[in-house]
Enzyme design. Structure first.
Site, short mmCIF file in Angstrom:
data_model
loop_
_atom_site.label_atom_id
_atom_site.label_comp_id
_atom_site.label_asym_id
_atom_site.label_seq_id
_atom_site.Cartn_x
_atom_site.Cartn_y
_atom_site.Cartn_z
N PHE A 15 0.80 -1.22 0.00
CA PHE A 15 0.00 0.00 0.00
C PHE A 15 0.84 1.28 0.00
O PHE A 15 0.30 2.37 -0.11
CB PHE A 15 -0.95 0.02 1.20
CG PHE A 15 -1.96 -1.09 1.17
CD1 PHE A 15 -2.98 -1.11 0.25
CD2 PHE A 15 -1.86 -2.15 2.07
CE1 PHE A 15 -3.91 -2.14 0.21
CE2 PHE A 15 -2.78 -3.18 2.06
CZ PHE A 15 -3.80 -3.18 1.12
N HIS A 20 -4.36 6.26 -1.15
CA HIS A 20 -5.00 6.13 0.16
C HIS A 20 -4.02 6.37 1.30
O HIS A 20 -4.44 6.61 2.43
CB HIS A 20 -5.59 4.72 0.27
CG HIS A 20 -6.97 4.66 0.85
ND1 HIS A 20 -7.83 5.73 0.94
CD2 HIS A 20 -7.65 3.61 1.37
CE1 HIS A 20 -8.97 5.35 1.48
NE2 HIS A 20 -8.89 4.06 1.76
#
Length: 188
Positions: A15, A20
């Site tokens: 990630f 995000h």
């Protein structure tokens, strides 16, 4: 008065550098720029610095974004803070890349990280810094926020993080309106 800056993101290398995770990326910049290190607790990583006589706590949850609220209320007691000390840093798909919006208080949000926090706290009466991650040209918002930035976007964001890392650490009740004006009028 102290300040607890909570950067939202998802844990794990898969990630990193995704849209995000701008909250994590900004906190990483503040940590490195101030020669700090992250320490690990059960549900989060944190670092602490002093700006004049104020304590500033930087927190990165080790939970997934949608479970960010699970840190509360224990994180407040760990650092002797309360909701008025909280500043949440997160992504915003409605803002263009490089644009920010600092808000002293906010209403309910469609952002799942904020929903989780507000639900556990029973209030949305805390400060937020939204970082624009670009317009969602894809239909699937989940795919968009979990997509990685390209090199040009990363370069722009690095300049933004550098600017924000200086502006956020000395934010206080007395200068909040000035910080809102300065941060919200910036564009990188």
């Amino acid at each position: 008065m102290g300040l607890l800056i909570l950067g939202l993101g998802n844990p794990g290398l898969e990630f990193s550098l995704t849209r995000h995770n701008v909250g994590f990326s900004l906190l990483d910049k503040i940590v490195s720029k101030n020669g700090l290190f992250l320490k690990r607790k059960k549900k989060y990583e944190y670092s602490e610095l002093r700006v004049i006589s104020r304590r500033v706590i930087l927190v990165k949850p080790l939970t997934y974004m949608n479970l960010s609220g699970s840190l509360f209320p224990s994180i407040f007691s760990d650092f002797y803070m309360c909701i008025k000390n909280l500043l949440v840093v997160l992504d915003n798909v409605d803002l263009p890349l490089g644009k920010c919006r600092l808000k002293e208080r906010g209403g309910m949000s469609t952002h799942n990280g904020l929903k989780s926090i507000s639900s556990v706290l029973g209030s949305s009466n805390y400060s937020r810094l939204y970082i624009g991650v670009g317009s969602n040209v894809m239909r699937d918002i989940k795919s968009f926020v979990l997509s990685r930035f390209c090199k040009d976007e990363i370069d722009r964001l690095e300049k933004l993080y550098d600017f924000l890392s200086d502006e956020l650490i000395d934010i206080s009740e007395s200068n909040f309106k000035d910080k809102v004006q300065k941060i919200n009028s910036s564009n990188f």
